[in-house]
Design a protein around this motif. Structure first.
Motif, mmCIF file in Angstrom:
data_model
loop_
_atom_site.group_PDB
_atom_site.id
_atom_site.type_symbol
_atom_site.label_atom_id
_atom_site.label_comp_id
_atom_site.label_asym_id
_atom_site.label_seq_id
_atom_site.Cartn_x
_atom_site.Cartn_y
_atom_site.Cartn_z
ATOM 1 N N PRO A 56 -1.283 -0.077 4.953
ATOM 2 C CA PRO A 56 -0.147 -0.398 4.091
ATOM 3 C C PRO A 56 -0.018 0.680 3.022
ATOM 4 O O PRO A 56 -0.972 0.957 2.299
ATOM 5 C CB PRO A 56 -0.541 -1.753 3.489
ATOM 6 N N ARG A 86 2.383 0.885 7.400
ATOM 7 C CA ARG A 86 3.267 -0.261 7.152
ATOM 8 C C ARG A 86 3.965 -0.039 5.818
ATOM 9 O O ARG A 86 3.320 0.257 4.806
ATOM 10 C CB ARG A 86 2.494 -1.571 7.119
ATOM 11 N N ILE A 137 10.152 -5.161 6.840
ATOM 12 C CA ILE A 137 8.773 -4.718 7.028
ATOM 13 C C ILE A 137 8.767 -3.757 8.204
ATOM 14 O O ILE A 137 9.187 -4.115 9.304
ATOM 15 C CB ILE A 137 7.845 -5.905 7.313
ATOM 16 N N HIS A 168 2.671 -7.083 -0.052
ATOM 17 C CA HIS A 168 2.513 -5.729 0.477
ATOM 18 C C HIS A 168 2.009 -4.769 -0.603
ATOM 19 O O HIS A 168 1.080 -3.983 -0.370
ATOM 20 C CB HIS A 168 3.831 -5.222 1.042
#
Length: 274
Positions: A56, A86, A137, A168
């Protein structure tokens, strides 16, 4: 955390963008966080995490990432080589073409171009569900071409629970701290006696608890060839646990970034297996 009304609600439009930018831009971790190689790494790239592991990240971190090879096709964040990322942000400038869709993702720390190829009908359906102004996302590969960085997405999902946006960014902070923490602290945490005591109190040993059983299935090297991962039914048959328990731990591992959903909510793949 974000209710249907009030100033904290993300509406996917101008108001949502303003709230997101207010939360995640300005001073603090996201725009100012350095992604240079930590001194403890000795200037080299970490080998403890595979480059295919999904990380992430924020757009700011990607733009600050160092080149990890002479051909400038690989990147390093916090001294760790990374190719699969991500991102969470607002979709802008969506352009639909014959075989793909291109758009800009704005997460409040910067903007990056994203490309999603539509090879199957499921890909087309996925991209039809998202439009300009939506928070999405994005899971995909980080690429570089002629000095510009962009993401080739293999999953673009519209955000329906805006706590996912907050989660996130918190996850980005958590991963950054894990990657930059001195190794002595990491090893000390691995030997946490409280965790072992808790397992013993539940008549479980490390490796046979539901969480470990499920991850053993998803990390199985014999399923690495499966492009879309494995189904929920496959996991249920392998672990022989109640569906409610399996779903609970699958969602936990998704939230923790250990696994991700591929073509739908019932297909899962471990980040270890790419």
């Amino acid at each position: 955390m974000y209710s249907g009304g009030g100033g904290g609600h993300y509406d996917g439009g101008a108001g949502g963008a303003a709230n997101a930018n207010a939360l995640f831009s300005g001073g603090g971790f996201m725009p100012s966080q350095s992604t240079a190689v930590p001194e403890s790494s000795g200037g080299g790239l970490s080998k403890g995490r595979n480059a295919q592991t999904l990380l992430p990240l924020t757009v700011k971190q990607i733009m600050d990432a160092e080149q990890a090879s002479d051909d400038k096709s690989n990147f390093a964040v916090n001294g760790v080589e990374v190719s699969t990322v991500r991102l969470v942000g607002r979709m802008l400038n969506k352009v639909e073409r014959v075989t793909d869709v291109q758009f800009t993702l704005d997460d409040g720390t910067g903007r990056i171009d994203v490309n999603r190829w539509e090879n199957e009908s499921s890909d087309t359906k996925e991209m039809a569900d998202v439009n300009d102004g939506n928070y999405v996302i994005v899971n995909g590969g980080l690429k570089g071409f002629q000095g510009r960085r962009h993401v080739v997405a293999y999953s673009v999902r519209r955000v329906t629970d805006f706590n996912d946006v907050t989660h996130h960014f918190l996850h980005c902070i958590h991963v950054h701290l894990q990657l930059t923490r001195p190794k002595s602290q990491v090893n000390a945490n691995l030997g946490n006696p409280n965790q072992a005591n808790q397992l013993r109190s539940n008549n479980q040993t490390p490796g046979n608890d539901p969480s470990s059983l499920i991850m053993n299935v998803l990390n199985d090297p014999t399923i690495t060839h499966l492009q879309h991962g494995v189904t929920l039914d496959y996991v249920l048959k392998r672990v022989n646990l109640p569906e409610a328990v399996v779903r609970k731990f699958l969602q936990k591992h998704v939230d923790d970034g250990d696994i991700y959903q591929t073509i739908d909510d019932n297909h899962f793949k471990s980040v270890v297996n790419g």
